[in-house]
Design an enzyme around this catalytic site. Structure first.
Site, short mmCIF file in Angstrom:
data_model
loop_
_atom_site.label_atom_id
_atom_site.label_comp_id
_atom_site.label_asym_id
_atom_site.label_seq_id
_atom_site.Cartn_x
_atom_site.Cartn_y
_atom_site.Cartn_z
N PRO A 6 0.91 -1.21 0.10
CG PRO A 6 -0.83 -1.66 1.58
CD PRO A 6 0.38 -2.04 1.01
CD GLU A 7 2.32 2.93 -4.55
OE1 GLU A 7 2.23 4.34 -5.12
OE2 GLU A 7 2.82 2.24 -5.51
CG HIS A 18 -3.04 -15.06 8.59
ND1 HIS A 18 -1.97 -16.03 8.97
CD2 HIS A 18 -3.84 -15.87 7.72
CE1 HIS A 18 -1.83 -17.05 8.15
NE2 HIS A 18 -2.82 -17.03 7.49
#
Length: 283
Positions: free
Chosen positions: A2-3, A100
């Site tokens: 992710p940016e 998770h």
């Protein structure tokens, strides 16, 4: 990974259920993610009020009443998911524990925030807020591209004389924070600059024009909720949509969308990463 737009979208999704709220209970289900988690993390988080939820580059920063700040890095596959009571009349059933789910925060307003990371490339840390800027992940970051410190004169000065390709220069987090491969490809296409061009050999006026282009691309991506490639999701589990607006990224072999160009999008490899561009109109 992710940016900036994806991380900012997540921050905005978390803010209504975290800011001003107390972490009623924190559950930490393993000792590490990408790196070891802070000692006594669950105890240090439980009872703390979130004063402010910010972002620096690709990191979410939760400033706490305990004079510590929780740093959250999503990594390749990390997701922050909200369930339970939401602001207004919305309610999402508390999700059943998943394999998770590594960190779970139950807020005093009834919301549950779950950090789920299948590949464990994400990270969390607790930092003395007064020394936040000295943290090794934050200390060397350049200015935020949407902030006032990032402007035309700054970028011209930082790129002057650099013989690295402009693609690599814009990915350098010491020059500008938060840009990644996807958005740099899109920025360079809109600006008509080849990713191969040496940064220091681009005329100053062309470098200056990169600043508003960078801001426009990022703002459009944030408005679209980011780009969903592989694992990225919003805090409510929904996808981002900016990938439907890609002009070059992952568009190899397709016609260039620049009016009157007639070129075809190509892919090259630079420093082990794919660069997508139009050889016809990007010079």
């Amino acid at each position: 990974m992710p940016e900036l737009p994806e991380v900012e979208t997540v921050r905005r999704g978390l803010a209504p259920v975290m800011e001003g709220r107390v972490i009623a209970a924190a559950q930490v289900n393993r000792p590490d993610l990408r790196w070891a988690l802070p000692e006594g993390m669950a105890e240090r988080l439980t009872g703390a009020r979130v004063l402010r939820l910010g972002r620096r580059s690709k990191y979410i920063l939760a400033e706490l009443s305990t004079e510590e700040t929780l740093l959250i890095h999503l990594g390749m596959s990390g997701r922050m998911l909200i369930s339970g009571d939401m602001p207004g009349a919305f309610h999402h059933p508390v999700a059943a524990p998943q394999k998770h789910d590594h960190v779970v925060l139950d807020m005093d307003g009834g919301a549950r925030i779950t950090f789920n990371d299948a590949r464990r490339f994400g990270a969390m840390d607790l930092i003395d807020t007064a020394r936040l800027g000295d943290h090794w992940l934050l200390a060397d970051l350049g200015p935020e591209p949407l902030g006032n410190a990032f402007h035309e004169d700054y970028l011209v000065a930082r790129l002057k004389g650099r013989m690295t390709p402009i693609k690599a220069a814009l990915l350098d987090q010491r020059i500008v924070a938060g840009l990644g491969n996807i958005y740099v490809c899109e920025v360079l296409h809109r600006a008509g600059i080849s990713p191969r061009r040496k940064a220091g050999r681009i005329a100053a006026p062309r470098v200056a024009r990169l600043v508003p282009v960078i801001r426009a691309v990022l703002e459009e991506a944030i408005a679209a909720g980011g780009s969903s490639l592989r694992d990225y999701r919003h805090t409510d589990g929904e996808l981002g949509y900016f990938q439907h607006s890609f002009r070059v990224y992952a568009q190899e072999g397709r016609p260039c969308l620049t009016p009157g160009c007639g070129g075809t999008i190509a892919r090259i490899t630079q420093s082990g990463r794919s660069s997508f561009y139009c050889p016809q109109c990007q010079r």
